[in-house]
Design a protein around this motif. Structure first.
Motif, PDB file in Angstrom:
ATOM      1  N   ALA A   4      -6.786 -11.627  -8.693  1.00  0.00           N
ATOM      2  CA  ALA A   4      -7.768 -10.577  -8.434  1.00  0.00           C
ATOM      3  C   ALA A   4      -7.119  -9.235  -8.681  1.00  0.00           C
ATOM      4  N   ALA A   5      -7.916  -8.188  -8.805  1.00  0.00           N
ATOM      5  CA  ALA A   5      -7.389  -6.849  -9.047  1.00  0.00           C
ATOM      6  C   ALA A   5      -6.499  -6.414  -7.889  1.00  0.00           C
ATOM      7  N   GLY A   6      -5.333  -5.836  -8.217  1.00  0.00           N
ATOM      8  CA  GLY A   6      -4.406  -5.368  -7.190  1.00  0.00           C
ATOM      9  C   GLY A   6      -4.014  -3.926  -7.425  1.00  0.00           C
ATOM     10  N   LYS A   7      -2.942  -3.510  -6.769  1.00  0.00           N
ATOM     11  CA  LYS A   7      -2.455  -2.144  -6.895  1.00  0.00           C
ATOM     12  C   LYS A   7      -1.923  -1.884  -8.308  1.00  0.00           C
TER      13      LYS A   7
ATOM     14  N   ALA B 173       0.831  -1.212   0.000  1.00  0.00           N
ATOM     15  CA  ALA B 173       0.000   0.000   0.000  1.00  0.00           C
ATOM     16  C   ALA B 173       0.861   1.257   0.000  1.00  0.00           C
ATOM     17  N   GLU B 174       2.008   1.200   0.686  1.00  0.00           N
ATOM     18  CA  GLU B 174       2.949   2.309   0.730  1.00  0.00           C
ATOM     19  C   GLU B 174       4.261   1.870   0.104  1.00  0.00           C
TER      20      GLU B 174
ATOM     21  N   GLY C 110      10.467   1.568  -8.112  1.00  0.00           N
ATOM     22  CA  GLY C 110      11.491   1.296  -7.109  1.00  0.00           C
ATOM     23  C   GLY C 110      11.206   0.116  -6.201  1.00  0.00           C
ATOM     24  N   TYR C 111      10.144  -0.643  -6.478  1.00  0.00           N
ATOM     25  CA  TYR C 111       9.781  -1.735  -5.579  1.00  0.00           C
ATOM     26  C   TYR C 111      10.849  -2.827  -5.547  1.00  0.00           C
TER      27      TYR C 111
END
Length: 214
Positions: free
Chosen positions: A116-119, A99-100, A160-161
């Protein structure tokens, strides 16, 4: 007027950011321009090479879920690379965008029907979250990128993940990037926080070692 002491650093950072943006635009445009047949042929070859690299790997394989024009995505008559790894009997862990901004979470991938739908508009597995440390037990990590250079520097989409995630991978664990042949390039603009990889997988050559400078 006296210049601010931080001006050179800020200018260098801005220049690096703009260089990356320009390269991303060029690479994304090139991917969108590839025909369906070329994408399918690339996925077929990349799947074969990825399965060979994964043979004998102990522990799960952490692998992003490629979509659209990404190398390894499903094409006409082909499944995705993670689906092929799953069918071959490997435990596949897929990333979950937090989420962050921070390291990626992970969960078991059990096939496209469990998504399922995600970020960020990306479909994600809906299973139990395994935590950010799950990547530390992987036997192989397949990392997304738009390109990698001959020194192992990769350029992603800019979130940047993975740069926040990959430092948790133990040094012996191989990090590999699935690419089209022309996405292994001479130079990727990189900063101190950009994590390098040790090898790429390209359709015509398979797994190719790059000079990983850490």
């Amino acid at each position: 007027m006296t210049a601010r002491k931080d001006s050179p650093a800020r200018s260098g950072t801005d220049s690096l950011r703009e260089d990356k943006r320009a390269l991303r635009r060029r690479l994304l445009d090139a991917r969108k321009a590839r025909g369906d047949d070329a994408r399918a042929a690339a996925t077929e070859a990349l799947t074969r090479h990825a399965l060979a690299l994964a043979e004998g790997v102990e522990g799960p394989i952490c692998c992003y879920l490629p979509v659209g024009p990404e190398p390894g995505a499903a094409g006409s008559g082909t499944s995705t690379v993670p689906d092929a790894l799953l069918a071959a009997g490997h435990e596949v862990l897929a990333p979950i965008v937090p989420a962050e901004p921070g390291p990626l979470d992970w969960t078991r991938y059990e096939g496209p029907d469990a998504l399922a739908a995600g970020k960020l508009g990306v479909r994600e597995p809906g299973g139990r979250r395994l935590g950010t440390a799950a990547i530390a037990r992987a036997g192989l990590v397949l990392v997304p990128a738009l390109a990698v250079d001959v020194h192992g520097h990769r350029i992603g989409r800019g979130g940047g993940y993975y740069d926040r995630t990959l430092p948790a991978v133990p040094a012996p664990t191989p990090l590999a990037v699935l690419l089209h042949d022309d996405e292994l390039i001479d130079l990727v603009p990189a900063g101190e926080l950009d994590v390098t990889v040790a090898q790429v997988i390209v359709p015509t050559r398979g797994a190719v070692a790059v000079r990983n400078n850490g």
